[in-house]
Design an enzyme around this catalytic site. Structure first.
Site, short mmCIF file in Angstrom:
data_model
loop_
_atom_site.label_atom_id
_atom_site.label_comp_id
_atom_site.label_asym_id
_atom_site.label_seq_id
_atom_site.Cartn_x
_atom_site.Cartn_y
_atom_site.Cartn_z
N PHE A 159 0.81 -1.22 0.00
CA PHE A 159 0.00 0.00 0.00
C PHE A 159 0.84 1.27 0.00
O PHE A 159 0.36 2.34 -0.35
CB PHE A 159 -0.96 0.00 1.20
N LYS A 160 2.11 1.16 0.35
CA LYS A 160 2.97 2.34 0.36
C LYS A 160 3.11 2.95 -1.04
O LYS A 160 3.41 4.14 -1.17
CB LYS A 160 4.35 1.98 0.92
N ASP A 161 2.88 2.15 -2.07
CA ASP A 161 2.93 2.70 -3.44
C ASP A 161 1.87 3.78 -3.66
O ASP A 161 2.06 4.68 -4.49
CB ASP A 161 2.70 1.59 -4.47
N LEU B 144 3.82 6.67 -2.29
CA LEU B 144 5.21 6.85 -2.72
C LEU B 144 5.38 6.78 -4.23
O LEU B 144 6.51 6.79 -4.72
CB LEU B 144 6.10 5.83 -2.01
N THR C 259 7.79 0.41 3.22
CA THR C 259 8.08 1.80 2.86
C THR C 259 9.39 1.91 2.11
O THR C 259 9.50 2.65 1.12
CB THR C 259 8.13 2.69 4.12
#
Length: 497
Positions: free
Chosen positions: A112-114, A117, A147
């Site tokens: 989910f960090k995409d 980011l 992350t």
């Protein structure tokens, strides 16, 4: 729209200045001076929009020194195919009549960090230009697994930036480690530390707060910034997918427009669930935010008692991105619940740094409990959740999402609340294939790529292409440093052109 610090409300900066700096000089976190609210008409207007259009409409409310065209260009560059496997970007899946899963992991690193980011590397170069910054921005990142890779991929070869990622040597999965160790890009570096994520995060914060170090690197033409969720530019894109999930539920008929919804969120550093709280403050009809922790249950105890106490054993679990005892973004929530009293926040954060604990007054505790429900799940419960979701729904959970699934079930049994609930799914099950196979009663091989193949064969799901290609990539980064030597590691890396 300007931004203030949780520890100094007199400080006021623009969005571009906040995105460039990451962390306030006083150690506080930047928050918006107010929350823009969406009317019912504005909410309805989001329903027929694409994810990209929703993202533009919501984020530009905060990015007042960016033009509409700039925000739109950033969004379209971040959320494009083939970067994301699904055209709806954050795909929502129905499990039963009152439970859905919002899949936030269809981006290039399968986490989910995409969602944030891929966006921050679009916003930061613009922020550098808008503020007249001529130095190279050195982005320091502490990661518990996801992350780091997402930041490395997002900022790979972005002009005017360099990046150093620190991760706990024994605190990430084999796939997460490989994803970082094989990262491409001439402007990136990765270092493992002998310590846990909290050590990495505290070390990075210490580097930000060291004015002598800042002056030293400035002489060499560098400026520190952050891609962790302490940077508001990381947090902002996460608000979008709460609105988008709600719109998708309404469009599919699972929810009537205006009805309230619960979100169950696997939680470590508190950024993901805080974005849901911000969405609620903007007018999204949220009933409860279910804060799901693993065995490192410091947040569960906080919501139950009003006391935050990190003085407890630290556990390495099968959900490593949640193996955290210092949840940095909780400071932003405390700031709001305390009526934006920066003196109180300074007092609590000082107590946390010096004694490892603080207690909030009953008024703040009750305010938190009105919105948040805290629950936790141990390793056995995580495995049971994976097995239950697969046998009952034919749905494959990763260990982090499984924690949220289990805690959401506990919440329903405890309260009898049948409100439509969305479980925010934070990682592809293939990132933790061994743990998933074990929970489903299958043999776990020593070779991680054999496990990927076995999980694909079992579930019929395809292995994300970037993950399948990992075994063909050379390992570029294998350095390890002591948790007390992070400054030296950064300086050594910056000396290498």
């Amino acid at each position: 729209m300007e931004f203030i610090s949780t520890r100094d409300v007199t400080l006021r900066l623009s969005a571009s200045e906040v995105i460039k700096k990451g962390l306030s000089d006083d150690g506080g976190l930047f928050v918006p001076e107010c929350f823009p609210t969406l009317s019912s008409e504005q909410m309805r207007a989001l329903l027929p929009m694409s994810y990209q259009q929703r993202a533009t409409a919501i984020m530009e409310l905060y990015l007042s020194d960016y033009t509409h065209e700039e925000v739109e260009q950033c969004v379209n560059a971040a959320y494009s195919t083939p970067k994301f496997e699904t055209p709806d970007i954050a795909h929502t899946v129905k499990l039963d009549n009152i439970t859905s899963v919002c899949e936030l992991w269809h981006g290039p690193t399968s986490a989910f960090k995409d969602m944030a980011l891929q966006m921050l590397p679009q916003l930061l170069p613009l922020a550098i230009r808008k503020t007249g910054e001529e130095r190279t921005v050195v982005i320091l990142v502490a990661t518990s697994g996801d992350t780091g890779k997402a930041a490395l991929e997002g900022f790979r070869d972005v002009a005017g930036t360099r990046m150093v990622v620190f991760y706990p040597k024994d605190g990430v999965s084999d796939i997460q480690r490989l994803q970082m160790a094989t990262q491409q890009g001439e402007n990136v570096a990765v270092v493992a530390i002998d310590g846990n994520f909290d050590n990495a995060q505290s070390g990075v914060k210490a580097l930000f707060s060291d004015r002598e170090l800042a002056q030293r690197v400035a002489r060499d033409g560098y400026l520190f910034s952050s891609a962790n969720s302490i940077n508001f530019g990381r947090l902002l894109p996460q608000i979008v997918y709460y609105f988008s999930a709600y719109c998708d539920l309404v469009n599919s008929g699972r929810l009537a427009f205006g009805d309230r919804v619960n979100f169950a969120v696997p939680t470590g550093n508190f950024g993901n669930i805080l974005a849901g709280y911000y969405a609620m403050r903007m007018g999204l009809p949220v009933s409860r935010l279910i804060c799901a922790s693993n065995r490192n249950n410091v947040l569960t105890d906080f919501f139950a008692s009003g006391t935050y106490d990190r003085n407890r054993p630290f556990y390495l679990t099968e959900s490593p991105s949640m193996d955290i005892l210092i949840s940095s973004n909780l400071e932003r929530l405390l700031f709001e619940l305390a009526g934006r009293d920066d003196a109180l926040v300074r007092e609590w954060m000082s107590s946390l740094a010096e004694r490892g604990t603080y207690s909030v007054p009953e008024t703040v505790e009750r305010a938190a409990q009105t919105v948040f429900y805290g629950g936790c799940c141990d390793s056995a419960g995580t495995s049971r959740a994976i097995e239950r979701a697969y046998s009952q729904y034919g749905y494959t959970l990763d260990p982090h999402t499984a924690v949220a699934f289990a805690v959401a079930q506990d919440y329903r049994e405890e309260t009898g609340d049948s409100t439509q609930t969305v479980i925010m799914s934070t990682a592809s099950p293939f990132k933790f294939s061994g743990s998933v196979l074990s929970a489903l009663g299958r043999r776990v091989a020593a070779d991680e790529f054999e496990n990927l193949a076995a999980l694909s064969e079992l579930t019929g799901l395809h292995i994300p292409e970037p993950m399948a290609l990992l075994q063909k990539l050379p390992v570029r980064f294998s350095d390890v440093c002591d948790k007390g030597d992070m400054e030296r590691a950064v300086l050594d890396i910056l000396q290498k052109k």
